[in-house]
Design a protein around this motif. Sequence first.
Motif, PDB file in Angstrom:
ATOM      1  N   ARG A  32       7.183  -2.951  -1.990  1.00  0.00           N
ATOM      2  CA  ARG A  32       7.640  -3.682  -0.786  1.00  0.00           C
ATOM      3  C   ARG A  32       9.137  -3.961  -0.838  1.00  0.00           C
ATOM      4  O   ARG A  32       9.815  -3.936   0.177  1.00  0.00           O
ATOM      5  CB  ARG A  32       6.853  -4.988  -0.652  1.00  0.00           C
ATOM      6  N   SER A 110      -7.861   1.117   2.151  1.00  0.00           N
ATOM      7  CA  SER A 110      -6.789   1.962   1.624  1.00  0.00           C
ATOM      8  C   SER A 110      -7.209   3.429   1.617  1.00  0.00           C
ATOM      9  O   SER A 110      -6.411   4.315   1.923  1.00  0.00           O
ATOM     10  CB  SER A 110      -6.392   1.528   0.214  1.00  0.00           C
ATOM     11  N   ARG A 113      -7.014   4.635   5.192  1.00  0.00           N
ATOM     12  CA  ARG A 113      -5.745   4.229   5.811  1.00  0.00           C
ATOM     13  C   ARG A 113      -5.331   5.123   6.977  1.00  0.00           C
ATOM     14  O   ARG A 113      -4.917   4.644   8.023  1.00  0.00           O
ATOM     15  CB  ARG A 113      -4.656   4.200   4.747  1.00  0.00           C
ATOM     16  N   ASP A 114      -5.439   6.430   6.812  1.00  0.00           N
ATOM     17  CA  ASP A 114      -5.026   7.347   7.875  1.00  0.00           C
ATOM     18  C   ASP A 114      -5.889   7.204   9.124  1.00  0.00           C
ATOM     19  O   ASP A 114      -5.404   7.377  10.234  1.00  0.00           O
ATOM     20  CB  ASP A 114      -5.062   8.800   7.376  1.00  0.00           C
ATOM     21  N   GLY A 117      -5.146   3.352  10.750  1.00  0.00           N
ATOM     22  CA  GLY A 117      -3.810   3.053  11.250  1.00  0.00           C
ATOM     23  C   GLY A 117      -3.122   2.059  10.341  1.00  0.00           C
ATOM     24  O   GLY A 117      -3.772   1.284   9.615  1.00  0.00           O
ATOM     25  N   HIS A 118      -1.799   2.103  10.397  1.00  0.00           N
ATOM     26  CA  HIS A 118      -1.002   1.292   9.477  1.00  0.00           C
ATOM     27  C   HIS A 118      -1.195  -0.209   9.693  1.00  0.00           C
ATOM     28  O   HIS A 118      -1.307  -0.973   8.733  1.00  0.00           O
ATOM     29  CB  HIS A 118       0.480   1.659   9.609  1.00  0.00           C
ATOM     30  N   ARG A 119      -1.240  -0.645  10.944  1.00  0.00           N
ATOM     31  CA  ARG A 119      -1.343  -2.090  11.218  1.00  0.00           C
ATOM     32  C   ARG A 119      -2.659  -2.663  10.683  1.00  0.00           C
ATOM     33  O   ARG A 119      -2.665  -3.712  10.041  1.00  0.00           O
ATOM     34  CB  ARG A 119      -1.208  -2.351  12.711  1.00  0.00           C
ATOM     35  N   TRP A 121      -4.608  -1.361   8.347  1.00  0.00           N
ATOM     36  CA  TRP A 121      -4.595  -1.272   6.894  1.00  0.00           C
ATOM     37  C   TRP A 121      -3.761  -2.407   6.302  1.00  0.00           C
ATOM     38  O   TRP A 121      -4.175  -3.071   5.355  1.00  0.00           O
ATOM     39  CB  TRP A 121      -4.029   0.080   6.437  1.00  0.00           C
ATOM     40  N   ARG A 122      -2.584  -2.621   6.842  1.00  0.00           N
ATOM     41  CA  ARG A 122      -1.674  -3.635   6.315  1.00  0.00           C
ATOM     42  C   ARG A 122      -2.274  -5.033   6.408  1.00  0.00           C
ATOM     43  O   ARG A 122      -2.137  -5.849   5.486  1.00  0.00           O
ATOM     44  CB  ARG A 122      -0.343  -3.584   7.057  1.00  0.00           C
ATOM     45  N   HIS A 125      -4.762  -5.216   3.729  1.00  0.00           N
ATOM     46  CA  HIS A 125      -4.100  -5.106   2.433  1.00  0.00           C
ATOM     47  C   HIS A 125      -3.480  -6.431   1.993  1.00  0.00           C
ATOM     48  O   HIS A 125      -3.310  -6.664   0.793  1.00  0.00           O
ATOM     49  CB  HIS A 125      -3.037  -4.002   2.478  1.00  0.00           C
TER      50      HIS A 125
END
Length: 192
Positions: A32, A110, A113-114, A117-119, A121-122, A125
């Motif tokens: 990060r 994780s 994840r693909d 989507g990133h949002r 997953w984040r 996470h």
Amino acid sequence: MTSETLWYANRATGAVCLVLFTVVVLLGIAVRLRTRLPGLPRFGTMSLHRTLSLSATAFLALHVAVAVADGYVSITALDALVPFVSDYQPLWLGLGTVALDLMLAVLVTSLLRDRLGHRAWRTVHWLAYAVWPVALFHGIGIGTDAGTDWMTWLTVTCVATVLTAFALRAAQAVRAARQTPAALLHTEGAHR
């Protein structure tokens, strides 16, 4: 396997999990912060974080399996998956179960994840930040080595390193928040 062997294996895997997940948290913070570890390119830090996360999860699975297999105390598979239902130390075992369940959510999202989507997953996470202290309290409360000198020093070292990394991460976030739009434009212009 004898009960004594399982007991030692449970203790050992618990201690190894503490160390591995501590390093995973530190690497996550390093990713990060966009920190480059000596001898690794920046993407190497992320790759190491992912690989060590899977290794730590494997040790966690072994830790849980050994705890269920050991007949010295009665811990069932249900006790390992559903928080606070165990007859054996329900609070401390329940904290371990909460940490396991949160870790499974982080792991599954994780791996997907693909597709998520990133949002999404984040968002999930971020639970990883909760897993570590919950698991730590589980170990302090239920671990048979919790009062020994070596485990105390190991725990203190892990806590100190994670707190230091969090402080660095928080300081970086504060610095980023203080940047004004004009300073951001100046910084972006300097990188072009």
